[in-house]
Every structure is written in structure tokens, then in C-alpha cells.
Design a protein around this motif. Structure first.
Motif, PDB file in Angstrom:
ATOM      1  N   ILE A  31       0.874  -1.166   0.000  1.00  0.00           N
ATOM      2  CA  ILE A  31       0.000   0.000   0.000  1.00  0.00           C
ATOM      3  C   ILE A  31       0.910   1.215   0.000  1.00  0.00           C
ATOM      4  O   ILE A  31       1.725   1.389   0.909  1.00  0.00           O
ATOM      5  CB  ILE A  31      -0.897   0.033   1.255  1.00  0.00           C
ATOM      6  N   ALA A  32       0.796   2.034  -1.027  1.00  0.00           N
ATOM      7  CA  ALA A  32       1.586   3.267  -1.103  1.00  0.00           C
ATOM      8  C   ALA A  32       0.604   4.428  -0.954  1.00  0.00           C
ATOM      9  O   ALA A  32      -0.211   4.666  -1.840  1.00  0.00           O
ATOM     10  CB  ALA A  32       2.330   3.357  -2.429  1.00  0.00           C
TER      11      ALA A  32
ATOM     12  N   LEU B 110       3.919   2.043   2.439  1.00  0.00           N
ATOM     13  CA  LEU B 110       4.848   3.130   2.137  1.00  0.00           C
ATOM     14  C   LEU B 110       4.118   4.432   2.367  1.00  0.00           C
ATOM     15  O   LEU B 110       3.043   4.650   1.799  1.00  0.00           O
ATOM     16  CB  LEU B 110       5.327   3.049   0.690  1.00  0.00           C
ATOM     17  N   THR B 111       4.661   5.288   3.212  1.00  0.00           N
ATOM     18  CA  THR B 111       4.036   6.569   3.493  1.00  0.00           C
ATOM     19  C   THR B 111       5.067   7.683   3.363  1.00  0.00           C
ATOM     20  O   THR B 111       6.248   7.417   3.144  1.00  0.00           O
ATOM     21  CB  THR B 111       3.356   6.566   4.884  1.00  0.00           C
ATOM     22  N   ASP B 112       4.629   8.898   3.498  1.00  0.00           N
ATOM     23  CA  ASP B 112       5.511  10.059   3.369  1.00  0.00           C
ATOM     24  C   ASP B 112       5.126  11.076   4.443  1.00  0.00           C
ATOM     25  O   ASP B 112       4.551  12.110   4.156  1.00  0.00           O
ATOM     26  CB  ASP B 112       5.380  10.661   1.967  1.00  0.00           C
ATOM     27  N   LEU B 113       5.408  10.726   5.677  1.00  0.00           N
ATOM     28  CA  LEU B 113       5.027  11.570   6.798  1.00  0.00           C
ATOM     29  C   LEU B 113       6.199  12.401   7.290  1.00  0.00           C
ATOM     30  O   LEU B 113       7.341  11.946   7.286  1.00  0.00           O
ATOM     31  CB  LEU B 113       4.508  10.710   7.957  1.00  0.00           C
TER      32      LEU B 113
ATOM     33  N   SER C  58       5.574  19.778   0.370  1.00  0.00           N
ATOM     34  CA  SER C  58       5.850  18.854  -0.727  1.00  0.00           C
ATOM     35  C   SER C  58       5.810  17.411  -0.231  1.00  0.00           C
ATOM     36  O   SER C  58       5.980  17.147   0.952  1.00  0.00           O
ATOM     37  CB  SER C  58       7.233  19.130  -1.316  1.00  0.00           C
ATOM     38  N   ARG C  59       5.602  16.511  -1.139  1.00  0.00           N
ATOM     39  CA  ARG C  59       5.609  15.083  -0.841  1.00  0.00           C
ATOM     40  C   ARG C  59       6.591  14.391  -1.773  1.00  0.00           C
ATOM     41  O   ARG C  59       6.800  14.818  -2.902  1.00  0.00           O
ATOM     42  CB  ARG C  59       4.220  14.471  -1.058  1.00  0.00           C
ATOM     43  N   SER C  60       7.165  13.302  -1.307  1.00  0.00           N
ATOM     44  CA  SER C  60       8.076  12.512  -2.137  1.00  0.00           C
ATOM     45  C   SER C  60       7.316  11.802  -3.252  1.00  0.00           C
ATOM     46  O   SER C  60       7.860  11.528  -4.307  1.00  0.00           O
ATOM     47  CB  SER C  60       8.813  11.492  -1.279  1.00  0.00           C
TER      48      SER C  60
ATOM     49  N   ARG D 288      10.059   9.594   3.134  1.00  0.00           N
ATOM     50  CA  ARG D 288      10.138  11.063   3.068  1.00  0.00           C
ATOM     51  C   ARG D 288      11.498  11.459   2.510  1.00  0.00           C
ATOM     52  O   ARG D 288      12.529  11.234   3.128  1.00  0.00           O
ATOM     53  CB  ARG D 288       9.951  11.658   4.458  1.00  0.00           C
ATOM     54  N   LEU D 289      11.503  12.034   1.310  1.00  0.00           N
ATOM     55  CA  LEU D 289      12.751  12.413   0.654  1.00  0.00           C
ATOM     56  C   LEU D 289      12.946  13.919   0.577  1.00  0.00           C
ATOM     57  O   LEU D 289      14.026  14.376   0.221  1.00  0.00           O
ATOM     58  CB  LEU D 289      12.794  11.828  -0.769  1.00  0.00           C
TER      59      LEU D 289
END
Length: 130
Positions: A14-15, A41-44, A90-92, A83-84
Motif C-alpha cells: 500500500i503506497a 509506504l508513506t511520506d510523513l 511537498s511530498r516525495s 520522506r525524501l
């Protein structure tokens, strides 16, 4: 969760860049297939001591919640924060995906138009799977 818990599934990814504690509470306990490998996969944002006190550390909250609720996790769960970027606006990555490994050479992919939590409650949050 019907797609996730399909007995033919070998693993699930799950992305969802916005997958946080509410999504965890609403989704993870519903994954009833024992030992099914599920990767989220998350981007927190992970707060930095130098940042404003008002910033919510979503990653730490999610990790803490998962640790406290291990007894609700039936699947073989792994959560990665990808998180990049440091910019809070912004989000990765942006799109949300559900990828299901069905057999040795078959994968099923779904682009989820709204967050995974909204997928759970379609009567409250209408959505589309493309």
C-alpha cells in the motif's frame, strides 16, 4: 479490505503518502489474513527539534500507535517512511496505490483516487479505483 484479504494474495503493498494513525486504526485491524506480508509506504513528516513546535510528527505518532497496538496486527506488517523532501508543503510521491502479488508472475495494481481510509468507508467518502 476485500482485495487485500483475498486468499490468493502472496503479499500486498500500500503506497499512500498520507497514511497516518487514522488510516492505521481504520485499516490494519481489518486485514485478517494471518502472516500475509503487507508493506505500507508513506511520506510523513518527522519533526526536527529546530522546526516549529506546531509541526505534528506524523511518523513518530504512527510508529508509537503501531507499537501499542501490536495485538491488533494479524498480518506481517512493515511500514516505511519514504520522506525524501524537507519542505512541509511537498511530498516525495503523491498518488496512492494498492499492489497485490497474486502469483509468481502476476501482480494486480490499483490506483486509489482517495486515501486508503476513504477506501474503507465508501458510503462516507465516495471514491474511484482506476
Amino acid at each position: 479490505t476485500r482485495l487485500i484479504c483475498d486468499h490468493g494474495s502472496k503479499s500486498v503493498v500500500i503506497a499512500d503518502p498520507f497514511f497516518e494513525k487514522t488510516a492505521f486504526i481504520d485499516l490494519v485491524p481489518r486485514i485478517s489474513t494471518k502472516r500475509l506480508p503487507v508493506t505500507i509506504l508513506t511520506d510523513l513528516f518527522q519533526s526536527d527539534a529546530k522546526q516549529s513546535e506546531k509541526i505534528i510528527d506524523g511518523w513518530s505518532e504512527l510508529c508509537s500507535l503501531a507499537e501499542k497496538n501490536k495485538h491488533l496486527i494479524h498480518c506481517k506488517l512493515t511500514i516505511h517512511n519514504v520522506r525524501l523532501v524537507k519542505d512541509l508543503n511537498s511530498r516525495s510521491f503523491h498518488d496512492r496505490y494498492l499492489i497485490i502479488h497474486k502469483s509468481e508472475d502476476k501482480f494486480e495494481g490499483h490506483l486509489i483516487a482517495l486515501t486508503v481510509v476513504q477506501e474503507i468507508s465508501p458510503s462516507v467518502y465516495p471514491n474511484w479505483i482506476i
